[in-house]
Design an enzyme around this catalytic site. Structure first.
Site, PDB file in Angstrom:
ATOM      1  CB  CYS A 133      -0.710  -0.177   1.411  1.00 22.74           C
ATOM      2  SG  CYS A 133       0.002   0.024   3.083  1.00 22.74           S
TER       3      CYS A 133
ATOM      4  CG  HIS B 102      -1.986  11.289  12.416  1.00 25.12           C
ATOM      5  ND1 HIS B 102      -3.065  10.779  12.371  1.00 25.12           N
ATOM      6  CD2 HIS B 102      -1.430  11.237  11.157  1.00 25.12           C
ATOM      7  CE1 HIS B 102      -3.327  10.343  11.182  1.00 25.12           C
ATOM      8  NE2 HIS B 102      -2.303  10.567  10.304  1.00 25.12           N
TER       9      HIS B 102
ATOM     10  CG  HIS C 104      -6.076   6.364   9.204  1.00 25.67           C
ATOM     11  ND1 HIS C 104      -5.247   7.214   8.748  1.00 25.67           N
ATOM     12  CD2 HIS C 104      -7.015   7.249   9.940  1.00 25.67           C
ATOM     13  CE1 HIS C 104      -5.761   8.428   8.602  1.00 25.67           C
ATOM     14  NE2 HIS C 104      -6.826   8.462   9.617  1.00 25.67           N
TER      15      HIS C 104
ATOM     16  CG  ASP D 295      -7.363  -3.832   4.512  1.00 27.18           C
ATOM     17  OD1 ASP D 295      -6.722  -3.524   5.253  1.00 27.18           O
ATOM     18  OD2 ASP D 295      -7.538  -3.081   3.571  1.00 27.18           O
TER      19      ASP D 295
ATOM     20  NE  ARG E 294      -4.178  -2.288   4.737  1.00 29.60           N
ATOM     21  CZ  ARG E 294      -4.513  -0.994   4.186  1.00 29.60           C
ATOM     22  NH1 ARG E 294      -3.407  -0.318   4.238  1.00 29.60           N
ATOM     23  NH2 ARG E 294      -5.669  -0.727   3.869  1.00 29.60           N
TER      24      ARG E 294
ATOM     25  CB  CYS F  58      -1.915   1.720   7.068  1.00 30.25           C
ATOM     26  SG  CYS F  58      -1.333   2.617   5.572  1.00 30.25           S
TER      27      CYS F  58
END
Ligand SMILES: [Zn+2]
Length: 132
Positions: free
Chosen positions: A65, A102, A105, A109, A118, A120
């Site tokens: 990704c 931060h 996310h 999946d 996941r 990410c």
């Protein structure tokens, strides 16, 4: 683990502009540009802002990704998850529990043979320390 709070000016002083944009302004690094797409061996990813240990290389997997992806945090207590409805999407934001940076996310999946999650995560929010 006690909370770390700093002013925006203090964070700006400590972080690069890109690190600041991502971790303190909920930014996202461009996919396939980060440092930690491939990393081998064992080690721990720490928060770039406060140094808290957040993820383990053992839990990293190739999600194709464009961002480093993990199937779980190092410990439940190391991150916080919040509902994020920005950009017209409903996502779960992941932040550092100690300093509210931060990180990225979490999506449901991930690999189904493990947690199915996941995480990410933006490379710039992490600092990798390989084990000796
Ligand atoms: Zn932190």
């Amino acid at each position: 683990m006690s909370k770390i709070t700093k002013t925006d000016a203090e964070w700006r002083e400590q972080l690069t502009p890109e690190q600041y944009r991502v971790t303190r302004e909920q930014g996202t690094e461009r996919p396939f540009t980060g440092d930690y797409q491939v990393s081998e061996g064992q080690g721990i990813y720490h928060c770039i802002c406060c140094g808290a240990p957040l993820f383990e290389n053992e839990h990293k997997f190739e999600a194709h990704c464009g961002w480093p992806s993990f199937d779980r945090p190092l410990a439940e207590a190391s991150v916080e998850e919040h509902t994020d409805t920005s950009h017209g999407m409903r996502r779960i934001e992941v932040t550092c529990k100690r300093c509210d940076a931060h990180l990225g996310h979490v999506f449901p999946d991930g690999p189904s043979d493990t947690t199915g999650q996941r995480y990410c995560i933006n490379s710039v929010s992490l600092d990798y320390h390989p084990n000796e």
